[in-house]
Design an enzyme around this catalytic site. Structure first.
Site, PDB file in Angstrom:
ATOM      1  N   ALA A 115       6.735  12.241  -6.540  1.00 50.90           N
ATOM      2  CA  ALA A 115       5.500  12.258  -6.694  1.00 50.90           C
ATOM      3  C   ALA A 115       4.886  11.440  -7.874  1.00 50.90           C
ATOM      4  CB  ALA A 115       5.350  13.719  -6.984  1.00 50.90           C
TER       5      ALA A 115
ATOM      6  N   LYS B   5       0.563  11.249  -4.506  1.00 48.93           N
ATOM      7  CA  LYS B   5       1.189  10.171  -4.089  1.00 48.93           C
ATOM      8  C   LYS B   5       0.674   9.092  -3.842  1.00 48.93           C
ATOM      9  CE  LYS B   5       4.705  11.374  -1.643  1.00 48.93           C
ATOM     10  NZ  LYS B   5       5.607  10.333  -2.356  1.00 48.93           N
ATOM     11  N   GLY B   6       1.349   7.834  -3.752  1.00 50.17           N
ATOM     12  CA  GLY B   6       0.901   6.641  -3.595  1.00 50.17           C
ATOM     13  C   GLY B   6       1.170   5.384  -4.512  1.00 50.17           C
TER      14      GLY B   6
ATOM     15  N   GLU C  62       4.464   7.620   4.064  1.00 51.69           N
ATOM     16  CA  GLU C  62       5.096   9.013   3.438  1.00 51.69           C
ATOM     17  C   GLU C  62       4.502  10.289   4.010  1.00 51.69           C
ATOM     18  OE1 GLU C  62       6.028   7.036  -1.023  1.00 51.69           O
ATOM     19  OE2 GLU C  62       4.089   8.061  -0.574  1.00 51.69           O
TER      20      GLU C  62
END
Length: 240
Positions: free
Chosen positions: A96, A107-108, A116
């Site tokens: 995270a 997230k990302g 995800e």
């Protein structure tokens, strides 16, 4: 949220990289023998994949959230299934960028947020692995990634501006390159700063309804059930 003490090898003054390896190792007991495990993306997950090599002969394989993780899993001899081949996963292990005290996350940062979220939705349990710097009171200090269809990016940026945010198109190889990053899904990423996300469920629902948004990097509906947090005193286990 409840908290359990560490039971994993630890030494004082560990580097961030060593803490990532520690939480990656700590995630192994959550992997059921004979199962297909969901695997996320990022530097902490890479440490989990390295640790997973020690039990590769005791699992059936993995479902991966990115091309990068797929390649790393295959390199150590773990079979990777397509998400469409699997109905349900027992556990999904991922990192995270931020996680709050309710298990909601941003997230990302690795640009794999859509896949995800898909793999997380297939899984009965989400185990987040992170270092203690990722634990926050309120989401939003980390730039919020939003995967968007390119033709909608400018309009979506204006919608974030109306909420008090500033959206920047993520560039491949850094801002100076000027070339937009393209995700594994062929889309672009907006990184949004200046937001305080006090209602993660409501915010995720709102932004995901905007035309052109593929998914927003708030993981509230697919929140963590457990977080293994690399801390100054070892691994803290947070249960939500």
């Amino acid at each position: 949220m409840s908290q359990k003490p560490t039971s994993h090898p630890y030494k004082p003054n560990m580097t961030q990289d060593e803490l990532k390896a520690l939480v990656g190792q700590a995630a192994l007991p959550y992997v059921e023998p004979g199962s297909i495990v969901g695997v996320g993306t990022g530097s902490t997950v890479n440490k989990f994949i390295d640790a997973l090599a020690t039990m590769k002969d005791r699992i059936a394989g993995a479902v991966s959230s990115s091309v990068a993780s797929t390649e790393r899993l295959q390199a150590i001899g773990i079979k990777v299934f397509d998400a469409t081949e699997v109905d349900e996963l027992a556990v999904y292990i991922d990192g995270a960028d931020e996680i709050d005290h309710a298990g909601y996350m941003i997230k990302g940062g690795g640009a794999a947020l859509t896949r995800e979220k898909i793999v997380a939705a297939q899984s009965r349990k989400f185990v987040c692995i992170a270092d203690e710097s990722k634990l926050v009171q309120t989401l939003g200090s980390f730039p919020l990634p939003v995967e968007v269809i390119p033709m909608a990016a400018r309009r979506i940026a204006r919608q974030f501006a109306a909420l008090g945010g500033t959206a920047t198109l993520r560039s491949k190889g850094g801002a100076e390159s000027g070339e937009p990053l393209v995700t594994d899904n062929g889309q672009h990423i907006l990184d949004v700063t200046g937001l305080k996300i006090t209602d993660p469920l409501g915010f995720e629902s709102q932004v995901n309804q905007w035309p052109g948004v593929v998914t927003v990097g708030v993981f509230a509906f697919q929140k963590a059930h457990v977080c293994l947090l690399g801390a100054s005193d070892g691994v803290r286990t947070l249960v939500f």
